[in-house]
Design a protein around this motif. Sequence first.
Motif, PDB file in Angstrom:
ATOM      1  N   VAL A 101      -0.584  15.503 -45.139  1.00  0.00           N
ATOM      2  CA  VAL A 101      -0.816  16.838 -45.694  1.00  0.00           C
ATOM      3  C   VAL A 101      -0.701  17.841 -44.554  1.00  0.00           C
ATOM      4  N   THR A 102       0.119  18.892 -44.762  1.00  0.00           N
ATOM      5  CA  THR A 102       0.431  19.830 -43.685  1.00  0.00           C
ATOM      6  C   THR A 102      -0.088  21.243 -43.905  1.00  0.00           C
ATOM      7  N   ARG A 103      -0.321  21.626 -45.162  1.00  0.00           N
ATOM      8  CA  ARG A 103      -0.695  23.027 -45.411  1.00  0.00           C
ATOM      9  C   ARG A 103      -1.412  23.160 -46.745  1.00  0.00           C
ATOM     10  N   TYR A 104      -2.439  24.010 -46.752  1.00  0.00           N
ATOM     11  CA  TYR A 104      -3.127  24.406 -47.981  1.00  0.00           C
ATOM     12  C   TYR A 104      -2.445  25.705 -48.403  1.00  0.00           C
ATOM     13  N   LEU A 105      -1.563  25.640 -49.393  1.00  0.00           N
ATOM     14  CA  LEU A 105      -0.678  26.747 -49.733  1.00  0.00           C
ATOM     15  C   LEU A 105      -1.250  27.733 -50.738  1.00  0.00           C
ATOM     16  N   LEU A 106      -1.882  27.219 -51.797  1.00  0.00           N
ATOM     17  CA  LEU A 106      -2.206  28.074 -52.937  1.00  0.00           C
ATOM     18  C   LEU A 106      -3.448  27.567 -53.653  1.00  0.00           C
ATOM     19  N   ARG A 107      -4.272  28.526 -54.099  1.00  0.00           N
ATOM     20  CA  ARG A 107      -5.421  28.222 -54.957  1.00  0.00           C
ATOM     21  C   ARG A 107      -5.284  29.107 -56.189  1.00  0.00           C
ATOM     22  N   VAL A 108      -5.197  28.480 -57.360  1.00  0.00           N
ATOM     23  CA  VAL A 108      -5.076  29.223 -58.613  1.00  0.00           C
ATOM     24  C   VAL A 108      -6.349  29.024 -59.421  1.00  0.00           C
ATOM     25  N   HIS A 109      -7.057  30.118 -59.655  1.00  0.00           N
ATOM     26  CA  HIS A 109      -8.211  30.114 -60.560  1.00  0.00           C
ATOM     27  C   HIS A 109      -7.659  30.487 -61.934  1.00  0.00           C
ATOM     28  N   VAL A 110      -7.754  29.564 -62.853  1.00  0.00           N
ATOM     29  CA  VAL A 110      -7.215  29.798 -64.192  1.00  0.00           C
ATOM     30  C   VAL A 110      -8.328  29.608 -65.209  1.00  0.00           C
ATOM     31  N   VAL A 111      -8.270  30.394 -66.266  1.00  0.00           N
ATOM     32  CA  VAL A 111      -9.131  30.174 -67.423  1.00  0.00           C
ATOM     33  C   VAL A 111      -8.211  29.774 -68.561  1.00  0.00           C
TER      34      VAL A 111
END
Length: 183
Positions: A101-111
């Motif tokens: 694992v090389t990068r934490y790219l995106l966090r999506v908070h979805v409802v």
Amino acid sequence: MTGEVLARAEAALGTPAVLTWRCAIGPEEMAMVVASTRGQQRLHDVTLFIFNPAGQVALIRKHHYPPGVWRAPGGGVNPGEELADGAAREAWEETGLSVRVTRYLLRVHVVFTCGDREQPWTTHVVLAEAEGVPSTHDPREIAAVRWGSLAELCGPIADAMRATGRGLFKYRAALHEAVARLL
């Protein structure tokens, strides 16, 4: 996942872009999402964009997917597990690949919404590297795994996902496209 786990992931892999979405899904899809929360104990998934040296991305296909539908692999991080460790475990389980694992790219908070029902969820997207040939490590869960391209994932695969009319496939298509824009 706790705030401490996320803080350690960000320290090691970078701070992700953050998006907030709402996504309408059908009753069967809502039942599946709610069941996967395990009594609201798990409100996330980690999705991996695993790249090989040629720049191809690992894609999985589950048995119940309609023709033409593939997605980036992923699953849940277990309690007490670090984000990168959970992602690497899921990569192995779904693709047979040992990843870095090389990068934490995106966090999506979805409802996710269905009528008047709402279910919060968070998708954590990480990038990873791997070499070798992906394989169906767990044939009960995964029907097929292969290398593909981002263009394919955001083109004909996204079109096939949207054509199903299913909200969760539309969500995955939008997620794949968001990742492509960030890369």
